[in-house]
Scaffold this active site. Structure first.
Site, PDB file in Angstrom:
ATOM      1  N   CYS A 105     -14.482  -2.026   4.693  1.00 34.12           N
ATOM      2  CA  CYS A 105     -13.435  -1.330   3.829  1.00 34.12           C
ATOM      3  C   CYS A 105     -13.890  -0.350   2.730  1.00 34.12           C
ATOM      4  CB  CYS A 105     -12.183  -2.306   3.330  1.00 34.12           C
ATOM      5  SG  CYS A 105     -11.518  -3.282   4.648  1.00 34.12           S
ATOM      6  N   CYS A 120     -15.372  -3.109  -2.024  1.00 37.82           N
ATOM      7  CA  CYS A 120     -13.831  -3.144  -1.329  1.00 37.82           C
ATOM      8  C   CYS A 120     -13.344  -4.493  -2.265  1.00 37.82           C
ATOM      9  CB  CYS A 120     -13.872  -3.979  -0.010  1.00 37.82           C
ATOM     10  SG  CYS A 120     -14.608  -5.480   0.338  1.00 37.82           S
ATOM     11  N   ARG A 124      -2.528   6.209   9.531  1.00 38.40           N
ATOM     12  CA  ARG A 124      -2.689   5.960   8.135  1.00 38.40           C
ATOM     13  C   ARG A 124      -2.534   7.145   7.167  1.00 38.40           C
ATOM     14  NH1 ARG A 124      -4.436   0.380   7.799  1.00 38.40           N
ATOM     15  NH2 ARG A 124      -3.982  -0.709   9.616  1.00 38.40           N
ATOM     16  N   CYS A 159     -16.965  -8.628   3.845  1.00 34.26           N
ATOM     17  CA  CYS A 159     -16.975  -8.968   5.124  1.00 34.26           C
ATOM     18  C   CYS A 159     -17.286  -7.733   6.115  1.00 34.26           C
ATOM     19  CB  CYS A 159     -15.761  -9.649   5.867  1.00 34.26           C
ATOM     20  SG  CYS A 159     -14.481  -8.377   6.262  1.00 34.26           S
ATOM     21  N   LYS A 219      -5.079   0.733  14.540  1.00 31.23           N
ATOM     22  CA  LYS A 219      -4.825   1.603  13.319  1.00 31.23           C
ATOM     23  C   LYS A 219      -5.555   2.896  13.849  1.00 31.23           C
ATOM     24  CE  LYS A 219      -7.102  -1.345  10.543  1.00 31.23           C
ATOM     25  NZ  LYS A 219      -7.970  -1.810   9.488  1.00 31.23           N
ATOM     26  N   CYS A 223      -7.849 -10.930  -0.714  1.00 30.68           N
ATOM     27  CA  CYS A 223      -8.297 -10.478   1.108  1.00 30.68           C
ATOM     28  C   CYS A 223      -8.510 -11.810   1.715  1.00 30.68           C
ATOM     29  CB  CYS A 223      -9.420  -9.353   1.044  1.00 30.68           C
ATOM     30  SG  CYS A 223      -9.540  -9.076   2.812  1.00 30.68           S
ATOM     31  N   LYS A 241      -6.927   6.541  11.774  1.00 27.35           N
ATOM     32  CA  LYS A 241      -7.337   7.344  10.581  1.00 27.35           C
ATOM     33  C   LYS A 241      -7.486   8.736  10.636  1.00 27.35           C
ATOM     34  CE  LYS A 241      -8.301   2.813   8.416  1.00 27.35           C
ATOM     35  NZ  LYS A 241      -9.491   1.914   7.867  1.00 27.35           N
ATOM     36  N   ARG A 286       0.921  -1.120  -0.046  1.00 26.04           N
ATOM     37  CA  ARG A 286       0.024   0.030  -0.071  1.00 26.04           C
ATOM     38  C   ARG A 286       0.875   1.304  -0.094  1.00 26.04           C
ATOM     39  NH1 ARG A 286      -4.274  -0.439   4.608  1.00 26.04           N
ATOM     40  NH2 ARG A 286      -5.189  -1.861   3.152  1.00 26.04           N
TER      41      ARG A 286
HETATM   42 FE1  SRM Z   1      -9.475  -2.121   5.198  1.00 25.37          FE
HETATM   43  C1  SRM Z   1      -8.103  -4.843   6.818  1.00 25.37           C
HETATM   44  C2  SRM Z   1      -8.392  -3.464   2.534  1.00 25.37           C
HETATM   45  C3  SRM Z   1     -10.197   0.683   3.701  1.00 25.37           C
HETATM   46  C4  SRM Z   1     -11.544  -1.457   7.820  1.00 25.37           C
HETATM   47  N1  SRM Z   1      -8.331  -3.989   4.405  1.00 25.37           N
HETATM   48  C5  SRM Z   1      -8.096  -4.882   5.543  1.00 25.37           C
HETATM   49  C6  SRM Z   1      -7.300  -5.787   4.713  1.00 25.37           C
HETATM   50  C7  SRM Z   1      -5.795  -5.319   4.863  1.00 25.37           C
HETATM   51  C8  SRM Z   1      -7.299  -7.156   4.964  1.00 25.37           C
HETATM   52  C9  SRM Z   1      -6.339  -7.985   6.198  1.00 25.37           C
HETATM   53  O1  SRM Z   1      -6.192  -7.274   7.153  1.00 25.37           O
HETATM   54  O2  SRM Z   1      -5.611  -8.828   6.027  1.00 25.37           O
HETATM   55  C10 SRM Z   1      -7.743  -5.643   3.266  1.00 25.37           C
HETATM   56  C11 SRM Z   1      -6.715  -5.981   2.143  1.00 25.37           C
HETATM   57  C12 SRM Z   1      -7.442  -6.434   0.858  1.00 25.37           C
HETATM   58  C13 SRM Z   1      -6.668  -6.546  -0.234  1.00 25.37           C
HETATM   59  O3  SRM Z   1      -6.275  -7.698  -0.876  1.00 25.37           O
HETATM   60  O4  SRM Z   1      -6.507  -5.215  -0.864  1.00 25.37           O
HETATM   61  C14 SRM Z   1      -8.117  -4.093   3.452  1.00 25.37           C
HETATM   62  N2  SRM Z   1      -9.033  -1.505   3.640  1.00 25.37           N
HETATM   63  C15 SRM Z   1      -8.802  -2.178   2.095  1.00 25.37           C
HETATM   64  C16 SRM Z   1      -8.847  -1.348   1.119  1.00 25.37           C
HETATM   65  C17 SRM Z   1      -7.720  -1.412   0.098  1.00 25.37           C
HETATM   66  C18 SRM Z   1     -10.231  -1.504   0.326  1.00 25.37           C
HETATM   67  C19 SRM Z   1     -10.420  -0.872  -0.933  1.00 25.37           C
HETATM   68  O5  SRM Z   1     -11.189  -1.667  -1.706  1.00 25.37           O
HETATM   69  O6  SRM Z   1     -10.237   0.257  -1.327  1.00 25.37           O
HETATM   70  C20 SRM Z   1      -8.763  -0.015   1.722  1.00 25.37           C
HETATM   71  C21 SRM Z   1      -7.489   0.613   1.879  1.00 25.37           C
HETATM   72  C22 SRM Z   1      -7.347   2.003   2.427  1.00 25.37           C
HETATM   73  C23 SRM Z   1      -6.109   2.554   2.443  1.00 25.37           C
HETATM   74  O7  SRM Z   1      -5.499   3.084   1.367  1.00 25.37           O
HETATM   75  O8  SRM Z   1      -5.375   2.707   3.666  1.00 25.37           O
HETATM   76  C24 SRM Z   1      -9.420  -0.111   3.058  1.00 25.37           C
HETATM   77  N3  SRM Z   1     -10.533  -0.620   5.769  1.00 25.37           N
HETATM   78  C25 SRM Z   1     -10.675   0.498   5.072  1.00 25.37           C
HETATM   79  C26 SRM Z   1     -11.966   1.315   5.449  1.00 25.37           C
HETATM   80  C27 SRM Z   1     -12.436   2.767   4.899  1.00 25.37           C
HETATM   81  C28 SRM Z   1     -11.458   3.884   5.426  1.00 25.37           C
HETATM   82  O9  SRM Z   1     -10.816   3.741   6.058  1.00 25.37           O
HETATM   83  O10 SRM Z   1     -12.121   5.003   5.018  1.00 25.37           O
HETATM   84  C29 SRM Z   1     -12.177   0.744   6.789  1.00 25.37           C
HETATM   85  C30 SRM Z   1     -13.485   1.142   7.600  1.00 25.37           C
HETATM   86  C31 SRM Z   1     -12.888   2.129   8.481  1.00 25.37           C
HETATM   87  C32 SRM Z   1     -12.538   1.902   9.686  1.00 25.37           C
HETATM   88  O11 SRM Z   1     -11.338   1.702   9.932  1.00 25.37           O
HETATM   89  O12 SRM Z   1     -13.161   1.720  10.843  1.00 25.37           O
HETATM   90  C33 SRM Z   1     -11.381  -0.463   6.818  1.00 25.37           C
HETATM   91  N4  SRM Z   1      -9.783  -2.945   7.078  1.00 25.37           N
HETATM   92  C34 SRM Z   1     -10.593  -2.468   7.936  1.00 25.37           C
HETATM   93  C35 SRM Z   1     -10.650  -3.300   8.938  1.00 25.37           C
HETATM   94  C36 SRM Z   1     -11.636  -3.348  10.363  1.00 25.37           C
HETATM   95  C37 SRM Z   1     -10.857  -2.327  11.343  1.00 25.37           C
HETATM   96  C38 SRM Z   1     -11.764  -2.317  12.697  1.00 25.37           C
HETATM   97  O13 SRM Z   1     -11.803  -1.173  13.268  1.00 25.37           O
HETATM   98  O14 SRM Z   1     -12.525  -3.347  13.119  1.00 25.37           O
HETATM   99  C39 SRM Z   1      -9.776  -4.405   8.902  1.00 25.37           C
HETATM  100  C40 SRM Z   1      -9.538  -5.535   9.686  1.00 25.37           C
HETATM  101  C41 SRM Z   1      -8.496  -5.385  10.955  1.00 25.37           C
HETATM  102  O15 SRM Z   1      -7.811  -4.150  10.882  1.00 25.37           O
HETATM  103  O16 SRM Z   1      -8.412  -6.245  11.647  1.00 25.37           O
HETATM  104  C42 SRM Z   1      -9.151  -4.123   7.460  1.00 25.37           C
HETATM  105 FE1  SF4 Z   2     -11.092  -7.745   2.910  1.00 22.59          FE
HETATM  106 FE2  SF4 Z   2     -13.620  -7.225   4.444  1.00 22.59          FE
HETATM  107 FE3  SF4 Z   2     -12.103  -5.406   4.052  1.00 22.59          FE
HETATM  108 FE4  SF4 Z   2     -13.439  -6.186   1.905  1.00 22.59          FE
HETATM  109  S1  SF4 Z   2     -14.138  -5.531   3.797  1.00 22.59           S
HETATM  110  S2  SF4 Z   2     -11.447  -5.890   1.945  1.00 22.59           S
HETATM  111  S3  SF4 Z   2     -13.412  -8.562   2.639  1.00 22.59           S
HETATM  112  S4  SF4 Z   2     -11.259  -7.106   5.095  1.00 22.59           S
END
Ligand code: SRM
Ligand code: SF4
Length: 572
Positions: free
Chosen positions: A478, A429, A144, A474, A208, A435, A210, A75
């Site tokens: 994201c 996402c 981030r 899920c 994390k 993922c 944000k 990333r």
């Molecule tokens: Fe996310 C984890 C992709 C924005 C909440 N996110 C992941 C992981 C890294 C899976 C993992 O931990 O193994 C995903 C990688 C998938 C892949 O193959 O690319 C992933 N998240 C993404 C992206 C690429 C989605 C997208 O389609 O654009 C976004 C990358 C953002 C960036 O450039 O930094 C992405 N993730 C978000 C957002 C939206 C936002 O931040 O505006 C959220 C929700 C907001 C929040 O954080 O509350 C988000 N991602 C999560 C979570 C749940 C966090 C939590 O508090 O419960 C996880 C899982 C975790 O952290 O345990 C996660």
């Molecule tokens: Fe993966 Fe769930 Fe985030 Fe989609 S919402 S990228 S399935 S961790």
């Protein structure tokens, strides 16, 4: 938090990692496996990478007793989403040479490369840094990528706001030399006792963190999904300061009511000169009071819910040594992007392009990646990644505009903005196949689901109505699904929870309407509601508001606010 509880294992890992070094260098050098140890994978996140495996290939490889098809996601941070044409060309090249020939534009205005193998990881990261970009703190228990409204057409205010986002990003970047040492062959710090993390300390944050910066009336960065947001307050054309919002977040786990999405609280206002200090102190309060015993309860949203927003504001004032001012008025209209050409006061133009699922790829006769590379080769302005996974070709001079337009026509890009209001407001996402947490498809399936819903939308005459629709594989959220008017959240392969009624400006959470519906059930479930909306909406009424007024979604159930994690509305 109770002191007696055992710290989460990641806390020990951080303490013992010597400022994020651990055994990463050794793990990368080990060629007997394509992967890294569990501990190394956790530390790797702070350096901007995740270990993954191709889930489409899992069963077959298991059958043949082969190691999983490991590869890495990188990333790349892009503060405020602004990249130069040269950086774009580099991303394009790296995606071909080392990754899966696609560039992913994320929901936080960053780039992602998927499919980089371990032996190429170091070289790829080095070349990313050579292009004046980095990956440090793109993931991990730190701040981030800082998001910022990317529209440069309100020139002065936006320039100021963007600069502030870049300063914030730099201010909160970890200071550890580990990144340089491991990836860029920087000099080794002889004694890590000399090293310091003045803001984070040795154990960084509990989880994390944000930050987003919004410029009303656009809430494109979705402030309610961020731990900390700054909302620009513009009075008489001048930026006078920012409202502070804290404690937003999306992630939850199905069936675990202690986890939930949460809207941010707007707690006050600061003038521009105090922004860095305020952000730093918000981070420090969370550093000191966030829950380090349970990673599912460690985000700022839970710190605030456990202790109250008033407690948080008092603590922040105490850390600052002065009181923040009362919040000022502002209004958000929507959380989407404005597509097509916009001209600014200086005569420059900006074109916002729809990029489905944020995936820049040459596919099915639509050579988006090649077309954008051709534009980058002649472009004299910049590129701006939006928080909705779209792309703005920004600051196009009057002389350049016909050339950019000609390339957009040649590569059929200009048509992308004539899609339905539903598609233009869709986010998916990444989900499968990369993922590791995905329970169902998202990026690969949402375009089909939208096409099916579009048939109903078109028949009802709603083609040009902006309705936000988001799908995630899920409930981690994201694609920020819980802030959209229609959301599908993966439950199991081919099954989704359907949420309805989010605010069109991303200012109200949606609610669970149907649980675990199959793909075949989507149209029969949504069609009557969309038809009812087309017939009975009031002037200007948004779909998310209508489903509540019409009683499909209740504001409360049994006198209590409806919980996103409770069984579906229909079942009550
Ligand atoms: Fe996310 C984890 C992709 C924005 C909440 N996110 C992941 C992981 C890294 C899976 C993992 O931990 O193994 C995903 C990688 C998938 C892949 O193959 O690319 C992933 N998240 C993404 C992206 C690429 C989605 C997208 O389609 O654009 C976004 C990358 C953002 C960036 O450039 O930094 C992405 N993730 C978000 C957002 C939206 C936002 O931040 O505006 C959220 C929700 C907001 C929040 O954080 O509350 C988000 N991602 C999560 C979570 C749940 C966090 C939590 O508090 O419960 C996880 C899982 C975790 O952290 O345990 C996660
Ligand atoms: Fe993966 Fe769930 Fe985030 Fe989609 S919402 S990228 S399935 S961790």
């Amino acid at each position: 938090m109770s002191e007696e509880k055992k710290l989460a294992s990641n806390e020990y890992l951080k303490i013992e990692s010597n400022y994020l070094r651990g055994t990463l260098a050794e793990g990368l050098a080990n060629t007997s496996t394509g992967g890294l140890t569990e501990d190394e994978q956790q530390l790797l996140k702070f350096h901007g990478c995740y270990q993954q495996d191709d889930r489409d290939l899992r069963a077959n490889r298991r059958k043949h007793k082969l190691e999983k098809a490991y590869s890495f996601l990188i990333r790349i941070r892009v503060p405020g989403g602004v990249a130069t044409p040269k950086q774009w060309i580099e991303m394009d090249r790296l995606s071909t040479e080392f990754a899966n020939h696609t560039i992913k534009l994320t929901t936080r205005q960053a780039f992602q490369l998927h499919g980089v193998i371990k032996t190429q990881l170091k070289r790829t990261i080095k070349e990313i840094n050579d292009a004046a970009m980095d990956t440090i703190a793109a993931c991990g228990d730190v701040n981030r990528n800082v998001m910022c409204n990317p529209n440069p057409h309100q020139s002065e205010v936006h320039a100021e706001v963007l600069k502030m986002s870049e300063d914030l990003s730099a201010h909160l970047t970890p200071r550890t030399g580990a990144y340089h040492e491991i990836w860029l062959d920087g000099e080794k710090v002889v004694d890590s006792k000399d090293e310091e993390e003045p803001i984070y300390g040795k154990t960084y944050l509990p989880r994390k963190f944000k930050i987003a910066v919004a410029v009303p009336p656009s809430n494109d960065v979705d402030i309610h999904a961020n731990d900390l947001s700054f909302v620009a307050i513009v009075e008489e054309g001048k930026l006078v300061g920012y409202n502070i919002a804290v404690g937003g977040g999306m992630g939850m786990t199905h069936g675990v009511v202690e986890t939930y999405p949460r809207l941010a609280d707007i707690i006050g206002f600061v003038t521009p000169d105090k922004v860095l200090d305020a952000a730093e102190k918000v981070v420090m309060v969370q550093r000191d009071f966030g829950d380090r015993t349970n990673r599912k309860h460690a985000r700022l949203k839970y710190t605030i819910d456990d202790r109250g927003a008033d407690w948080f504001t008092e603590k922040l004032n105490e850390y600052l040594g002065y009181d923040i001012e009362p919040a000022r008025d502002f209004v958000f209209d929507d959380n989407g992007d404005r597509f097509g050409w916009v001209e600014d006061a200086n005569g420059n133009s900006h074109f916002t392009l729809f990029v489905e699922g944020g995936r820049v790829v040459d596919k099915d006769g639509y050579d988006l990646r090649t077309g954008l590379r051709k534009i980058a080769e002649i472009h004299t302005g910049d590129f701006r990644l939006t928080a909705n996974q779209n792309l703005q070709i920004a600051n196009v001079s009057p002389e350049q505009r016909p050339k950019v337009q000609a390339l957009m026509d040649e590569y059929k890009m200009a048509d992308s903005v004539h899609r339905s209001g539903l598609r233009l407001n869709s986010i998916a996402c990444v989900s499968l196949p990369t993922c590791g947490l995905a329970l169902a498809e998202a990026e690969r399936y949402l375009p089909t689901a939208v096409s099916e819903i579009e048939e109903v939308i078109e028949a009802c005459g709603l083609r040009h109505d902006a309705i936000t629709i988001r799908m995630t594989g899920c409930p981690n959220g994201c694609g920020r699904p819980f802030l959209s008017e229609i959301a599908f959240v993966g439950r199991a392969p081919g099954k989704y929870n359907l949420y309805l009624g989010g605010g069109h400006a991303g200012d109200r959470l949606n609610k669970l309407y149907r649980e675990a519906i199959t793909r075949d059930e989507i149209i029969p479930t949504l069609k009557p509601l969309i038809e009812d909306y087309a017939k009975n909406r009031t002037e200007g009424e948004k779909f998310g508001d209508f489903v509540i007024r019409a009683g499909y979604i209740k504001a409360t159930v049994n006198g209590k606010d409806f919980h996103l994690n409770l069984p579906a509305q229909a079942a009550l």
